[in-house]
Design an enzyme around this catalytic site. Structure first.
Site, PDB file in Angstrom:
ATOM      1  N   GLY A 157       0.797  -1.219   0.000  1.00  0.00           N
ATOM      2  CA  GLY A 157       0.000   0.000   0.000  1.00  0.00           C
ATOM      3  C   GLY A 157       0.835   1.277   0.000  1.00  0.00           C
ATOM      4  O   GLY A 157       2.041   1.256   0.247  1.00  0.00           O
ATOM      5  N   HIS A 158       0.164   2.392  -0.211  1.00  0.00           N
ATOM      6  CA  HIS A 158       0.887   3.668  -0.292  1.00  0.00           C
ATOM      7  C   HIS A 158       1.574   4.002   1.035  1.00  0.00           C
ATOM      8  O   HIS A 158       1.002   3.851   2.098  1.00  0.00           O
ATOM      9  CB  HIS A 158       0.017   4.818  -0.750  1.00  0.00           C
ATOM     10  CG  HIS A 158      -1.315   4.953  -0.107  1.00  0.00           C
ATOM     11  ND1 HIS A 158      -2.214   5.901  -0.509  1.00  0.00           N
ATOM     12  CD2 HIS A 158      -1.913   4.277   0.896  1.00  0.00           C
ATOM     13  CE1 HIS A 158      -3.303   5.807   0.230  1.00  0.00           C
ATOM     14  NE2 HIS A 158      -3.147   4.833   1.077  1.00  0.00           N
ATOM     15  N   ASN A 159       2.815   4.456   0.885  1.00  0.00           N
ATOM     16  CA  ASN A 159       3.613   4.894   2.038  1.00  0.00           C
ATOM     17  C   ASN A 159       3.997   3.767   2.987  1.00  0.00           C
ATOM     18  O   ASN A 159       4.480   4.004   4.086  1.00  0.00           O
ATOM     19  CB  ASN A 159       2.931   6.034   2.799  1.00  0.00           C
ATOM     20  CG  ASN A 159       2.743   7.233   1.905  1.00  0.00           C
ATOM     21  OD1 ASN A 159       1.635   7.521   1.456  1.00  0.00           O
ATOM     22  ND2 ASN A 159       3.832   7.879   1.585  1.00  0.00           N
TER      23      ASN A 159
END
Lengths: 341, 341, 341
Positions: B237-239
């Protein structure tokens, strides 16, 4: 391709209750059927839809035929008969033989004159493409891949290298067959990649679903036997073997060197861990993880159905204090036994 | 590339029991080995195969060497030594430098003369491709992507935008690096998309598996550190940040803003929920869901192995009536205490 | 696109505490913010970051504004307001209208003059592409697909056939829409493929995530209503229906003919089995499997958080001997009752 009810009944061994001259040209759901349609009833849950259908005819069992107000095509296995009828009324689109001008094909590749190679396809050295094969736009075949007669590789699918595919097999869009297995040895300074050197052998009449990944073998080959049906987003690890006529639903993972027997049915979101063997005729329910060999055919499960969150959380809390409960029971047993004595 | 057993023993620090002049040219499983092959024994479960092998030599531990009837390459870590030997005998195919005529490359992209760019590759503005990079057919690199020396992007993989990749890293077929994270704010009339503005930074010696998806960061970058190995069909997922030398098996999801430490091993079908931190040297078993921070290294589990369906269903039924059982025990305790009194 | 704090406050109905003339040109995390940035505080867990931020302004609730040492944009829903501000400061890249010379477009396809068709795109017969549509490199659209105004199909995505997509919808890279559902009837000699004849209908303002697969219907269509957000690596089975404004996180499977209501939120790694109906406004937690209809809105769970392996194994062992515990309790009850008698 239109057909009469009489022709369909004869071809597929159904008893016809109704006019054999009625012509139909499509299949339909009972609810949305037009008078040119054939529907089917595979579950008594749809009895109301049967009573109301406008289909020309319905494929169903003898037991259900009494509720059918239109023509009936009576079959012991309505769903399978429906499948065959649908195949006659809706034959797959044919594909003109030929190679699109944008396709890029290695000199040493051998392509049958009757194959269809679509736009932007790339075919590598020493590939072999048999009669009637269809390769859709954007597919890439690396070195030494072969496709048997009438097989299909659909849009943007990839055969990485050393992938041998039988006849009438379909590789669905975005599937990747033959990429490296997950082989890494832990060493002094991190992971050392194990070269992945095997290929993939896929039998006849197989389907490999959309965006599914089948690893190449580490040394020997990964093997998918005849008639296997794999759904979407599945992973098949290196050197796994999937037995003939086994069907696996979406998002299930079969880890490396696992062996799944013949005629198994595995539901979605399930898993078979590495080096495990599952015997023939095993059914594995959704989300079940198989961590040791299955030696006896049957149905295997490991899932709790979902509950309202607060109910679930209380059950989990009790599960977590089950040691205390066992202790309390043991203490009671000791006391009661003393009282008895 | 053929080698003598003596050369292999010297290069990888093995004790050789056997003729150093014997030449080998491939690796093989013990079962299928020819006399030109090197096999390995990493588990005593394969003792029978060891006794029967026709390999020229087998890599194994000193403890197992007594059962070896062919030449023995003795190593403390046979699997890792096998990996290195396989790399020597089967060096990766080289790729001629050059750009295929069908590749479409933006004017502002910088491509090393020693890079190989295959058919139908598309490279966007301000990309930078270092020495020895290999980009396979059908790959697309959006704006501002960079690839360090000797990295590879395999068939039909996508680097969406702002993806910076280190040296000797492999992006496997169909992987998508840098597509939008799942950022949506719930508003009056449905969901409002949160613009996803960050990039992805991937270190050296990383592998990202087939059809895996690594999100771009929402604002800052998503980070995959050196030496990480991701299997197929994984979501990052993002980050999220994945620590150096961590390995994650197939179909596992690491949610947004999760941090996984260094040298972790995560099995397949597992999950780490958003914003959770997993410390260095953690092992997570198959299908385990990590819902809160792990602060102590160790092995973490949350799976029930599958059971025959009727056995499983009875266990689940008891789980669901565990409140009643607790109540019965409490009642017994009250009665017994009264009887005692 | 730069803006002043005053402009942003007015446009999005925030109370501004600070100088309305300050100009900002980007969003940032509180930690990495420069004096040209707007940050946001959506959770009190980030109070320390708020105190230390160098942002020009922070979007936050009135309750948190006291801790803000820079300008404050006060909002009832800081995350949604941040989303809107980010959209203004970072408008999506525009795309020049036009068709790349390498694109291959069927004669009967209709393409708006304002659409952008990138390199190596293939568009089949009878497709219809509306104003402002963006189709990225490597995408393939089969026959009879349509895209509404301002929709986007991103890199290497596939619309197989008969896919109708509304306005402002985004299909992310590698997604495959409209491939065959998993329809196979068990017959005498293995599986008979059920021809998959339906299409896919996707509404307005939908996002379909990277490498996600949405099946075409078996007979009627698979339907994704307006405003749905699907994350990465999701499977939507044939004839499923996903209700408006429902969001589904990564690696979740919705099986065939399942119906998910409106405004549901489904976490990752979850599943809904075939033919099940989930009512509007249902929340399903990570890894929960929904095996029967949900008729009451609420939060549903079925997951055990992971434990240290030895703790977990002891809990599972107790679960497996729960029948014995029930028996012991029953025996105690009999004894105690006799003692009482």
């Amino acid at each position: 391709m239109p057909a009469s009810l009489g022709e369909l009944a004869t071809e597929f061994g159904c008893e016809l209750v109704g006019d054999p001259e009625i012509r139909v040209d499509r299949v339909a759901t009972l609810t949305n059927a037009s008078p040119e349609s054939v529907g089917f009833l595979a579950s008594p849950a749809y009895r109301n839809e049967l009573l109301a259908t406008k289909a020309a005819a319905v494929v169903l069992t003898e037991a259900d035929a009494g509720d059918c107000r239109v023509a009936a095509l009576i079959s012991d296995d309505p769903y399978a008969t429906y499948a065959l009828i649908a195949g006659v009324l809706h034959p797959p689109a044919g594909h003109a033989a030929g190679i699109h001008s944008s396709a890029i094909i290695a000199d040493s590749a051998s392509i049958s004159d009757s194959a269809h190679i679509s736009a932007n396809v790339v075919i590598g050295e020493h590939c072999s493409i048999a009669e009637g094969v269809y390769i859709a736009a954007g597919c890439v075949l690396g070195k030494r891949c072969s496709l048997g007669r009438d097989s299909q590789v659909l849009v943007n699918a990839t055969l990485v290298e050393d992938v041998r595919i039988g006849e009438r097999t379909i590789i669905h869009p975005g599937a990747v067959i033959g990429s490296d297995g997950f082989g890494h040895a832990r060493a002094y300074s991190g992971w050392t990649k194990i070269p992945q050197l095997g290929g993939v052998v896929i039998g006849n009449d197989v389907e490999i679903g959309t965006n599914t990944a089948v690893d190449r073998g580490a040394i020997d080959d990964t093997i998918i036997e005849d008639g296997v049906r794999l759904d979407k987003l599945i992973q098949i690890g290196h050197n796994a073997r999937i037995g003939a006529h086994t069907a696996i639903a979406g998002m299930t993972a079969i880890a490396g060197s696992a062996t799944v027997g013949k005629r198994c049915m595995i539901a979605g979101l399930a898993g078979v861990t590495g080096h495990v063997t599952v015997c023939d005729d095993t059914v594995i329910m959704a989300q079940a993880l198989i961590t040791k060999d299955i030696r006896e055919p049957g149905v295997y499960s490991a899932t709790f159905g979902a509950e309202k969150d607060q109910v679930w959380k209380r059950m989990v809390a009790r599960f977590r204090r089950s040691a205390a409960l066992e202790k309390r029971v043991a203490e009671l047993e000791a006391k009661v036994s003393k009282n008895d004595g």
